[in-house]
Design a protein around this motif. Structure first.
Motif, PDB file in Angstrom:
ATOM      1  N   HIS A   1      -3.828   2.774   4.036  1.00 31.14           N
ATOM      2  CA  HIS A   1      -4.676   1.585   3.891  1.00 31.14           C
ATOM      3  C   HIS A   1      -5.725   1.758   2.793  1.00 31.14           C
ATOM      4  CE1 HIS A   1      -8.338   3.199   5.856  1.00 31.14           C
ATOM      5  NE2 HIS A   1      -7.469   4.002   6.425  1.00 31.14           N
ATOM      6  N   SER A   2      -6.168   3.007   2.582  1.00 28.85           N
ATOM      7  CA  SER A   2      -7.244   3.203   1.598  1.00 28.85           C
ATOM      8  C   SER A   2      -6.722   3.155   0.155  1.00 28.85           C
ATOM      9  CB  SER A   2      -7.951   4.522   1.855  1.00 28.85           C
ATOM     10  OG  SER A   2      -7.028   5.567   1.856  1.00 28.85           O
TER      11      SER A   2
ATOM     12  N   GLU B   1      -2.581  15.245  11.381  1.00 29.10           N
ATOM     13  CA  GLU B   1      -1.662  14.113  11.257  1.00 29.10           C
ATOM     14  C   GLU B   1      -1.450  13.468  12.618  1.00 29.10           C
ATOM     15  OE1 GLU B   1       1.716  14.281   8.394  1.00 29.10           O
ATOM     16  OE2 GLU B   1       1.353  16.422   8.550  1.00 29.10           O
ATOM     17  N   ASN B   2      -0.985  12.218  12.560  1.00 29.64           N
ATOM     18  CA  ASN B   2      -0.793  11.492  13.800  1.00 29.64           C
ATOM     19  C   ASN B   2       0.498  10.686  13.717  1.00 29.64           C
ATOM     20  OD1 ASN B   2      -1.145   9.590  15.999  1.00 29.64           O
ATOM     21  ND2 ASN B   2      -3.263  10.306  16.018  1.00 29.64           N
TER      22      ASN B   2
ATOM     23  N   GLU C   1       0.614  17.741   4.223  1.00 30.81           N
ATOM     24  CA  GLU C   1       0.829  16.372   4.688  1.00 30.81           C
ATOM     25  C   GLU C   1       1.524  15.551   3.614  1.00 30.81           C
ATOM     26  OE1 GLU C   1      -0.400  12.099   5.406  1.00 30.81           O
ATOM     27  OE2 GLU C   1      -0.972  13.353   3.732  1.00 30.81           O
TER      28      GLU C   1
ATOM     29  N   PHE D   1       0.795  -1.236   0.000  1.00 29.94           N
ATOM     30  CA  PHE D   1       0.000   0.000   0.000  1.00 29.94           C
ATOM     31  C   PHE D   1       0.827   1.286   0.000  1.00 29.94           C
ATOM     32  CE2 PHE D   1      -3.916  -2.170   2.115  1.00 29.94           C
ATOM     33  CZ  PHE D   1      -4.236  -2.737   0.899  1.00 29.94           C
TER      34      PHE D   1
ATOM     35  N   GLU E   1       0.549   7.113  12.516  1.00 27.06           N
ATOM     36  CA  GLU E   1       0.488   6.828  11.082  1.00 27.06           C
ATOM     37  C   GLU E   1       1.871   6.892  10.431  1.00 27.06           C
ATOM     38  OE1 GLU E   1      -2.610   9.282   9.378  1.00 27.06           O
ATOM     39  OE2 GLU E   1      -4.157   8.074  10.335  1.00 27.06           O
TER      40      GLU E   1
ATOM     41  N   PHE F   1       0.884   1.779   7.272  1.00 27.83           N
ATOM     42  CA  PHE F   1      -0.315   1.085   6.786  1.00 27.83           C
ATOM     43  C   PHE F   1      -1.574   1.871   7.147  1.00 27.83           C
ATOM     44  CE2 PHE F   1      -3.896  -1.629   7.743  1.00 27.83           C
ATOM     45  CZ  PHE F   1      -4.022  -2.368   6.584  1.00 27.83           C
ATOM     46  N   LEU F   2      -1.575   2.422   8.347  1.00 30.51           N
ATOM     47  CA  LEU F   2      -2.768   3.137   8.813  1.00 30.51           C
ATOM     48  C   LEU F   2      -3.024   4.387   7.976  1.00 30.51           C
ATOM     49  CD1 LEU F   2      -2.171   2.843  12.660  1.00 30.51           C
ATOM     50  CD2 LEU F   2      -3.756   1.505  11.265  1.00 30.51           C
ATOM     51  N   ARG F   3      -1.958   4.954   7.426  1.00 27.00           N
ATOM     52  CA  ARG F   3      -2.112   6.143   6.594  1.00 27.00           C
ATOM     53  C   ARG F   3      -2.543   5.783   5.172  1.00 27.00           C
ATOM     54  NH1 ARG F   3      -3.193   8.900   3.286  1.00 27.00           N
ATOM     55  NH2 ARG F   3      -2.384  10.907   2.596  1.00 27.00           N
TER      56      ARG F   3
END
Lengths: 530, 356
Positions: free
Chosen positions: B162-163, B149-150, B121, B26, B153, B158-160
């Motif tokens: 994933h989509s 932002e975090n 970002e 991803f 991520e 992956f969390l950023r």
């Protein structure tokens, strides 16, 4: 701290670890601390509100218990010294009841007053201004509305009434009561727990067990799946549809209605799954709030399956007390005498039900759309009840009631009707809702289902595939539960590969297909606003 | 019980592996079209020592030919630059580079001083994702994150991303576990030509002062170089758009003078460099193409070799061997681009036409 945030997940994981590492006697104090931290993170000022509710409920509970104890002691003393008579007992109990009633009334009015002032002041001001046709006759006030105030206030009022009725003893430890009021998983959107039920497991020492913990965990994953894969994805289309009432009319309104039905279901039940799952991981049993509501065959049944704890709260604390109230009984008698048997049987029931649904509507929000929404439910339920004899005649004649297809028809009819009523919640404007629903029956633009128009609502083709697949999974699990009357987890747990496999699959699916993280707005649960 | 534990462990391992594989799939690969996101990570693969490190934004990584610096002067250099690289990112990339080597000269392009706060970002991710984990990376992320932002991520990309299952391309599968080089020691080569156009008039400055955050990081960079005995050179690349205001120039001049640094504004020396902006730019004057970048490298290399005690690595066989490979790559990319230009009149596998 939103349930759908990394911070909340980290917060919960840390809590789980500490909860089972600490000696058992520290478990409930840890939960209290965690609950207050959770609330403090949301807004430190919220603590003033919840703290005030806790203290007043504690004092009222203790005073009511004391009044009862005094009466019991004086009766016991009278029995001992031989002065006891049944009149003495009646008088002592009546005194205690009167004192308890005063305490209950003051404490209830105080706490409901906080709720009313914080949530409804601006609603009242707006309506006065509208009535005076002057926009700023009264200026709107800037009041902080604490998160979940409707939930914890109702929970606390329930505790006070139960204490008054003697169905539960008053809590003697203010910190324990504080935990009951503020238990963080249910603070956001319920369920509205009863003290007698929740306290059974809330303060107990809980040892880690695989079954309890992993059952809770899979329930949490299931909740997140519903929330982030379905609800937070479909909300894009719902927002687009209700945001442009000029363009999205006719069949689009039907789409909005059904999409909102799915969104609300997945959002609310998903949130409750997370709540119950977290509690279960901690060994605590929280009341179920849903029982396959979209499998209801009529609206009355629907309300026994949807937001169960709220429904039972209104039934137990408003409907029944109203129904047996002296004045209501007098009215019932009067109506039987003056209006005949038909109205004599119905008038008080109608009034009580009307008040309950009015309160339900107002509880949901300080706006006319919620009031109308509540009253629409009242009207539909009353009509359904009145038509019941007709239905029975119909079923006797045709014998369809036992047919499977008719059951499906009844389910679809109920879902459609409830979704239709819910449009008041969707558009949040009463005249607009009537107008938009009207276009659903007058404008025939069915071509939107075939010409790709639905792909212009912020959802791609692959989004629709994910939504459809997600809803099929939810439907399959629901059908299993509906038919077998069993939670699928009970069956899976005994098959460890399936159990952990299902958990893993749910986690991975949610992580991949969830509408979360950067690029997605963190979406608050719909019921959080109540 | 044993069966349950086995199931739990096995499933956990499978989930971790699946997530690791999905992460590889991803995350954006930046192998075609927009390749800037691959620049940061390439630094770690380079085996040659670097006596000059360039730190900055596109005004460096598109305007200085590292191969030309080597070819002509034997200077072994590296450009740690990314799109819209902010000053604090430059600082932390320098700090990161100093974990591996200590160059003699660091060259910082000052255009980024105009930004005092994180901007985007996307650019943050392109600059920071490729950094190896270290306190420098953590601090760079902290300094760069926008409110939405975090850090999680960044730790779990992956969390950023994933989509991205919705937009996977063949290159995502091809480059799951490997990357091809997209630069030559940080230099992004473009051989196409688009003459300079007329730029809009500069807007008047509401606040001519650089922000304190940006200046603070410039000071930190200066202090860091001094503490390591590195000469820091401030430059303004020979590019006139975005506009470089006289007020900004005065501030940098003053800063350089206060801190004993060299500051050279190459906008003033475009003629001396020999830049012909009808030929030496590939995007209408915002960046130099390979012809311009070689001219600038010739000019700047001459300054570096005259004023600093830099090794002529052409005479060091091990390093020369490494640079021979780089020259090879440089020539291959150049030839490929020239062939495409001849065949299609524009680049097909580079730049915006290559965006999938």
């Amino acid at each position: 701290m939103l349930f759908v945030s990394y911070e909340f997940i980290a917060f919960t994981i840390i809590l789980f670890v500490l909860y089972y590492l600490l000696p058992g006697k520290w478990q409930w104090p840890l939960l209290l601390l965690a609950s207050y931290v959770f609330y403090w993170i949301a807004n430190p000022y919220y603590l003033i509100y919840i703290g005030t509710t806790t203290v007043t409920a504690f004092v009222a509970g203790v005073l009511m218990d004391k009044a009862q104890d005094r009466a019991d002691l004086s009766i016991a003393a009278a029995k001992k010294d031989g002065t006891y008579t049944s009149d003495f007992k009646k008088a002592a109990k009546a005194r205690a009841k009167a004192t308890k009633w005063k305490i209950l009334l003051i404490s209830m009015l105080f706490n409901l007053g906080i709720l009313a002032v914080t949530k409804y002041t601006n609603f009242v001001i707006n309506n006065i201004n509208n009535f005076l046709s002057e926009a700023n006759a009264l200026k709107a006030v800037d009041i902080l509305v604490p998160m979940g105030i409707s939930f914890y206030t109702f929970q606390t009022v329930g505790y006070l009434i139960d204490t008054y009725r003697g169905t539960c003893k008053a809590e003697k430890n203010i910190f324990r009561l504080a935990l009951f009021v503020s238990f963080f998983p249910q603070l956001v959107q319920g369920p509205i727990s009863r003290y007698g039920d929740l306290s059974k497991t809330l303060y107990e020492v809980h040892k880690f067990t695989e079954k309890t913990f992993t059952s809770g965990l899979i329930r949490i994953f299931w909740g997140y799946f519903k929330k982030v894969v379905i609800a937070d994805r479909i909300i894009t289309a719902v927002t687009a549809l209700i945001g442009d009432t000029e363009t999205y009319t006719g069949a689009y309104v039907f789409v909005a209605m059904m999409f909102y039905a799915f969104e609300l279901y997945c959002d609310f039940t998903g949130g409750i799954d997370i709540t119950i799952g977290i509690a279960q991981c901690l060994g605590i049993t929280v009341a179920e709030n849903f029982n396959l509501p979209y499998f209801s065959k009529n609206i009355k049944e629907y309300w026994n399956r949807w937001h169960i704890t709220m429904g039972s709260w209104f039934t137990d604390y408003i409907f029944y007390p109203l129904s047996v109230d002296k004045n209501m009984l007098k009215l019932s008698k009067w109506s039987r005498e003056h209006l005949g048997k038909f109205w004599g049987k119905r008038l008080t029931v109608y009034i009580s039900a009307f008040l309950v649904w009015l309160a339900t509507g107002v509880w949901h929000g300080a706006a006319w759309n919620f009031v109308v929404w509540g009253l629409m439910n009242f009207v539909v339920i009353m009509i359904s009840q009145e038509l019941m004899p007709l239905y029975e005649k119909f079923h006797k004649k045709f014998g369809w009631k036992e047919k499977a297809w008719y059951g499906v028809f009844e389910i679809c009819r109920t879902v459609f009707l409830m979704s239709l009523i819910r449009m008041f919640d969707c558009y949040r404007d009463v005249p607009m809702t009537f107008k938009m629903v009207g276009t659903m029956f007058t404008k025939y633009n069915l071509n939107i289902f075939t010409d790709g128009s639905l792909l212009n609502l912020g959802l791609s083709g692959s989004d629709y595939i994910v939504l459809a697949a997600g809803l099929v999974i939810i439907l399959a699990v629901s059908i299993y539960k509906y038919r077998s009357k069993k939670d699928i987890r009970e069956v899976l747990f005994d098959r460890p590969w399936l159990w952990y496999g299902a958990m893993a699959l749910l986690l991975v699916i949610t992580l991949v297909f969830g509408a979360y993280g950067h690029g997605y707005d963190a979406t608050q649960f719909i019921y959080n606003q109540f | 019980m044993r069966k349950r534990i086995t199931a739990l462990i096995t499933v956990s391992v499978i989930v971790c592996m699946a997530l690791a594989l999905l992460t590889c799939l991803f995350i954006p690969k930046y192998m075609r079209g927009i390749v800037e996101g691959a620049l940061t990570a390439e630094y770690y693969d380079d085996k040659a020592p670097h006596e000059v490190i360039f730190i900055g934004d596109c005004e460096l990584y598109e305007n200085v030919s590292t191969v030309e610096l080597y070819r002509k002067y034997g200077i072994s250099s590296y450009i740690r630059g990314n799109s819209q690289q902010l000053v604090w990112q430059s600082y932390y990339l320098l700090e990161d580079a100093l974990r591996y080597e200590t160059p003699k000269v660091v060259v910082f392009n000052v255009l980024a001083l105009e930004y005092n706060e994180p901007k985007s970002e996307t650019y943050n991710r392109m600059t920071l994702d490729g950094m190896r984990w270290s306190p420098s990376k953590i601090n760079a992320i902290k300094a760069s994150m926008l409110p939405d932002e975090n850090m999680v991520e960044y730790v779990f990309p992956f969390l950023r991303f994933h989509s991205r299952w919705q937009e996977l391309k063949a290159t995502d599968f091809k480059y799951m576990f490997r990357r091809d080089p997209v630069s030559i020691n940080g230099y992004y080569l473009r051989a196409d030509v688009r003459p300079m156009e007329t730029f809009p008039d500069p807007k008047s400055l509401t606040d001519p002062e650089f922000g304190s955050n940006a200046m603070n990081y410039l000071q930190k960079m200066t202090d860091l170089c001094k503490s390591k005995g590195i000469d820091l050179i401030l430059v303004k690349a020979p590019i006139t758009y975005p506009y470089w205001y006289p007020e900004w120039d005065a501030q940098v001049t003053s800063f350089a003078s206060e801190n004993g640094l060299t500051y050279i504004n190459y906008i003033d020396k475009m003629d001396e460099i020999g830049l012909d902006m009808t030929h030496d730019t590939y995007d209408g004057g915002q960046h130099l193409n390979v012809y311009g970048a070689e001219k600038f490298a010739d000019y700047f290399g001459s300054y570096l070799s005259e004023n600093y005690d830099l090794t002529d690595y052409r005479t060091v066989p091990e390093v020369a061997a490494i640079w021979a490979e780089k020259e090879d790559l440089y020539n291959r990319i150049l030839e490929q681009q020239l062939a495409e230009l001849e065949q299609y009149g524009e680049l097909m596998n580079f730049g915006k036409n290559a965006i999938e």
